[in-house]
Design an enzyme around this catalytic site. Sequence first.
Site, short mmCIF file in Angstrom:
data_model
loop_
_atom_site.label_atom_id
_atom_site.label_comp_id
_atom_site.label_asym_id
_atom_site.label_seq_id
_atom_site.Cartn_x
_atom_site.Cartn_y
_atom_site.Cartn_z
CE LYS A 196 -3.88 -2.15 -0.35
NZ LYS A 196 -4.60 -2.94 0.61
C1 LIG Z 1 -5.81 -3.96 0.93
C2 LIG Z 1 -7.24 -3.65 1.02
C3 LIG Z 1 -7.98 -3.92 2.18
C4 LIG Z 1 -7.44 -4.73 3.31
O1 LIG Z 1 -6.31 -4.20 3.88
P1 LIG Z 1 -5.44 -5.11 4.88
O2 LIG Z 1 -4.60 -4.11 5.60
O3 LIG Z 1 -4.65 -6.06 4.04
O4 LIG Z 1 -6.38 -5.80 5.78
C5 LIG Z 1 -9.29 -3.48 2.25
N1 LIG Z 1 -9.86 -2.83 1.21
C6 LIG Z 1 -9.20 -2.58 0.07
C7 LIG Z 1 -9.89 -1.83 -1.02
C8 LIG Z 1 -7.87 -3.00 -0.07
O5 LIG Z 1 -7.21 -2.80 -1.23
#
Ligand SMILES: *Cc1c(COP(=O)(O)O)cnc(C)c1O
Length: 398
Positions: A196
């Site tokens: 991310k």
């Molecule tokens: C990555 C993601 C999540 C989940 O995030 P985590 O930190 O891996 O639990 C939720 N929503 C979207 C749109 C994502 O891309």
Amino acid sequence: MTSLPASAGGTPVRKQFLPYALPLVGDEEKREVLKVLDSGWITTGPRAFEFEKRLASYTGAAHAVVLSSCTAALHVSLAALGVGEGDEVVTSTMTFCSTANVILHLKARPVLADVEPGAMTISPEEIRRRMTPRTKAIIPVHYGGHPCRMDEIAEIARKAGVPVVEDAAHALGAVYKGRNVGTLSAATCFSFYAIKNLTTAEGGAVVTDDPELAARIRLYAFHGMSKDAWKRYTSAGSWYYEVMYPGFKYNMTDIQAALGLCQLEKLGQFLERRESIAALYDREFAGMDEITTLSVDSGVRHARHLYPIMLNLERLTIDRARFIEELKAENIGTTVNFVPVHMHPYYRDTFGLKREDFPVAAAAYDRLISLPLYPKMTDEDAADVVEAVRKIAAHFRR
Ligand SMILES: *Cc1c(COP(=O)(O)O)cnc(C)c1O
């Protein structure tokens, strides 16, 4: 003359494989993580609280609670807002599965909504259409880092008297009409997963202006244990706690927070780098008939987490899966964000959903490819991606 695709014996655009995504972690992160390991306090502690302060200050929200993931953040936010059995929560079908999964974890019903054709963000008209008296919350998803149409969503929520919980997994640093994502709704959830915009390896956070909601989220995220109980009954001593709710174990460690603090310092540069690669792609793909890029609304700062392209399949002799294989043969990694929630077997079968119930998302799904976009990439890497896309598009032009 176009060169032969690597799959047909041509020379690949790149010698070395370019992964779809990579984190960018420097010496500062390594030093700070080691400091935590040496400090004798490795789980939730001073670094986590510092990271919360800095996140609140970065977003402009009054409170931040750091957690083990964005999935955890969404789960406890809904729980703390009282979502439970018999309730419905409206969210986008164009999202990662966890947005919908957490609704089911609370025994509530995920009610999916279709997206805007231009930016793939949840459509306010669709939200309005899917609301019922049982609707207890709305979760807009800022797809790829593009803020949803939050004014209209806030208005729908206000009229129905339900809170908005934003899935801002892609959108740390995004701005909507001059207001930061994180200050627009009851609660906003961020992800710090490995790839991310900011990473703590695994991690997430909720930001909110509501002190009581923040306290409840904190409580639910740590076994439902009240840390204040012993303060009120000082004679009982600091070993005393009370369980107020059968909570979860979603706290962030100081090891993760140390990473996050360093990453937050660099986030400005990361976002600029993402902007500049996205701008390069925009320029290079502008005149191409075989692909369409997503649109950006005026008045938003896009956090540029993803760079999806849409194939104009009527102009090509190959489908999306084959296009991805061809790019891989050129040594370019890509992915698809996302398989729409309503097309996953569990959701399709449990709720009797059909592909065409969400026509915009379904049509987009057949055409979407996310290209590499991350600060560790060089301009040469980005130019290779462009060259490979052009090469494949030209060779398989209809
Ligand atoms: C990555 C993601 C999540 C989940 O995030 P985590 O930190 O891996 O639990 C939720 N929503 C979207 C749109 C994502 O891309």
